[in-house]
Structures are given as C-alpha cells and as structure tokens.
Enzyme design. Structure first.
Site, mmCIF file in Angstrom:
data_model
loop_
_atom_site.group_PDB
_atom_site.id
_atom_site.type_symbol
_atom_site.label_atom_id
_atom_site.label_comp_id
_atom_site.label_asym_id
_atom_site.label_seq_id
_atom_site.Cartn_x
_atom_site.Cartn_y
_atom_site.Cartn_z
ATOM 1 C CG HIS A 47 43.665 43.662 49.621
ATOM 2 N ND1 HIS A 47 45.241 43.676 49.498
ATOM 3 C CD2 HIS A 47 43.722 42.387 49.164
ATOM 4 C CE1 HIS A 47 45.797 42.528 49.943
ATOM 5 N NE2 HIS A 47 44.834 41.587 49.190
ATOM 6 C CE LYS A 75 56.227 27.746 53.236
ATOM 7 N NZ LYS A 75 56.588 28.212 51.782
ATOM 8 N NE ARG A 119 45.631 39.035 42.925
ATOM 9 C CZ ARG A 119 46.209 39.085 43.929
ATOM 10 N NH1 ARG A 119 47.142 38.983 44.261
ATOM 11 N NH2 ARG A 119 45.715 37.278 44.738
ATOM 12 C CB SER A 174 50.571 41.615 49.783
ATOM 13 O OG SER A 174 49.434 41.978 50.449
HETATM 14 P P1 ADP Z 1 47.474 38.227 48.085
HETATM 15 O O1 ADP Z 1 48.612 38.233 49.685
HETATM 16 O O2 ADP Z 1 47.863 37.447 47.058
HETATM 17 O O3 ADP Z 1 47.440 39.755 47.843
HETATM 18 P P2 ADP Z 1 45.350 38.270 50.211
HETATM 19 O O4 ADP Z 1 45.398 36.226 50.397
HETATM 20 O O5 ADP Z 1 46.040 38.685 50.596
HETATM 21 O O6 ADP Z 1 46.454 38.139 48.675
HETATM 22 O O7 ADP Z 1 44.019 38.540 49.032
HETATM 23 C C1 ADP Z 1 42.927 38.145 49.559
HETATM 24 C C2 ADP Z 1 42.455 38.515 48.317
HETATM 25 O O8 ADP Z 1 42.130 40.212 47.568
HETATM 26 C C3 ADP Z 1 41.271 37.681 47.288
HETATM 27 O O9 ADP Z 1 41.074 37.285 46.696
HETATM 28 C C4 ADP Z 1 42.464 38.112 46.147
HETATM 29 O O10 ADP Z 1 42.338 37.819 45.034
HETATM 30 C C5 ADP Z 1 42.533 39.493 45.897
HETATM 31 N N1 ADP Z 1 43.431 40.562 45.724
HETATM 32 C C6 ADP Z 1 44.646 40.622 46.274
HETATM 33 N N2 ADP Z 1 45.243 41.509 45.077
HETATM 34 C C7 ADP Z 1 43.970 41.694 44.446
HETATM 35 C C8 ADP Z 1 44.142 43.044 43.828
HETATM 36 N N3 ADP Z 1 45.050 43.671 42.987
HETATM 37 N N4 ADP Z 1 42.500 43.242 42.999
HETATM 38 C C9 ADP Z 1 42.009 42.575 43.320
HETATM 39 N N5 ADP Z 1 41.498 41.231 44.339
HETATM 40 C C10 ADP Z 1 42.812 41.337 45.068
#
Ligand code: ADP
Length: 172
Positions: free
Chosen positions: A21, A45, A94, A132
């Site tokens: 992120h 969840k 991703r 995450s």
């Molecule tokens: P996650 O729980 O899958 O990490 P989030 O809802 O927190 O996802 O992710 C928010 C945004 O950040 C989404 O657009 C997701 O594609 C992007 N994102 C999450 N992890 C990464 C990463 N490792 N690299 C690039 N973008 C990411």
C-alpha cells in the site's frame, strides 16, 4: 482561471497498511496535488483493527508525506469522492486476480458518479504477492514481518495478533 486541485482517493481496508500500500501511496503522491487514503468499511470479516485504529496507523506511517490525508468513511466511494472534489480513484493492481473485481468496481463507481474515473498503478514486483491477509497469516506463525509492514506499526500489529490468539484460546 485557477486550476482545480487534482485529488486522488486511494481506498482500501488497510487491515493493516502494508509496504505494498505504501508503495502505491508514495508513487501516487507526485502525480496529484493531494492524495486521500480512505479506510472503507468492507467485507473484511473480523478485522484486526477498528476503522479509527487503521486511520491512526496510516497517519503514523504517512506523517512525512505532506500532501497525503487519511480519512475513513461509511459512504459510497462515489459519493465520498464527489463530496471531496475528487474525480480519480487510484488503486494498486497486483496479479490478474485483482483485475476482474477492480474492473467491475470501476464501472459501478462511474455509473453512480459519471465524473469519477479509476486509475491503476501496477504493483511493484517485490510487493506483487503481498496482501494484508497474507501478513495476518504470517504473523500468526510468528514470522519476521519487516519486509512486509512499515517498521513503525509492527509492534502494534504483533500485539494485536497475540491478543486475538489469546482470546481465541480463552474462548475454547
Ligand atoms: P488487501 O487486504 O488485499 O491488501 P486492501 O483493500 O487493503 O487489500 O487494498 C486496497 C488497495 O490497495 C487495492 O487497490 C489493492 O489492489 C491495493 N493493494 C493491496 N496490496 C497491494 C500491493 N502489495 N501492491 C499494490 N497494491 C496493493
């Protein structure tokens, strides 16, 4: 005529914020006048952290980025963006598995708010696999998290994982 501020909203659950992120937020920063990192209520969840806690953790790791704001909202993303004067949702993409879902959300958001476009930055290769939920799983086995999470939030995260483990054991 004065140019309108270019504001991007970067939405997500951020439970917790990862280096993947952070990479997207840092790369978005020079492209916009302001970047709003928006913690949204969604399908995660049993989240590790409350919305307010996630906002606090993100503020901590973005405090050196002056044009980055952190907020949370229970509104529809399209309505939030309109209210904040933003016409860009910025997301990290991703592997192919993100694509279909993101495409659908981008179309729905534009249907609700025709002025709203979604832009994607491709994940950096070192974070392509990172989510995450993967970090939560690794943490539950006591793995080293320094490649995956900003250093400033690792102790909070490990403490929370440990609390959850104890409360699950207590519930048995
Ligand atoms: P996650 O729980 O899958 O990490 P989030 O809802 O927190 O996802 O992710 C928010 C945004 O950040 C989404 O657009 C997701 O594609 C992007 N994102 C999450 N992890 C990464 C990463 N490792 N690299 C690039 N973008 C990411």
């Amino acid at each position: 005529m004065e140019r309108q501020q270019r504001i991007a909203v970067v939405p997500g659950s951020f439970d917790p914020i990862t280096k993947g992120h952070m990479d997207i937020i840092r790369r978005a920063k020079p492209l916009f006048d302001k970047v709003i990192v928006l913690v949204v209520i969604n399908a995660v969840k049993n989240p590790c952290f409350s919305l307010q806690e996630r906002v606090e953790l993100i503020r901590r790791v973005t405090s050196d980025l002056p044009n980055v704001e952190v907020d949370c909202s229970a509104e529809l993303l399209a309505d939030y963006a309109r209210r904040r004067g933003s016409c860009v949702v910025l997301k990290g993409l991703r592997a192919g598995s993100d694509f279909e879902n993101e495409f659908q959300m981008a179309l729905i958001n534009r249907k609700i708010n025709p002025e709203l476009d979604t832009m994607f930055l491709t994940a950096s290769s070192e974070y392509m696999f990172l989510s995450s939920s993967l970090v939560k799983e690794l943490a539950s086995y006591g793995a080293d998290l320094s490649d995956f999470l900003p250093a400033e939030i690792i102790p909070d995260f490990q403490r929370r994982i440990e609390q959850r483990r104890l409360s699950l054991q207590g519930g048995k």
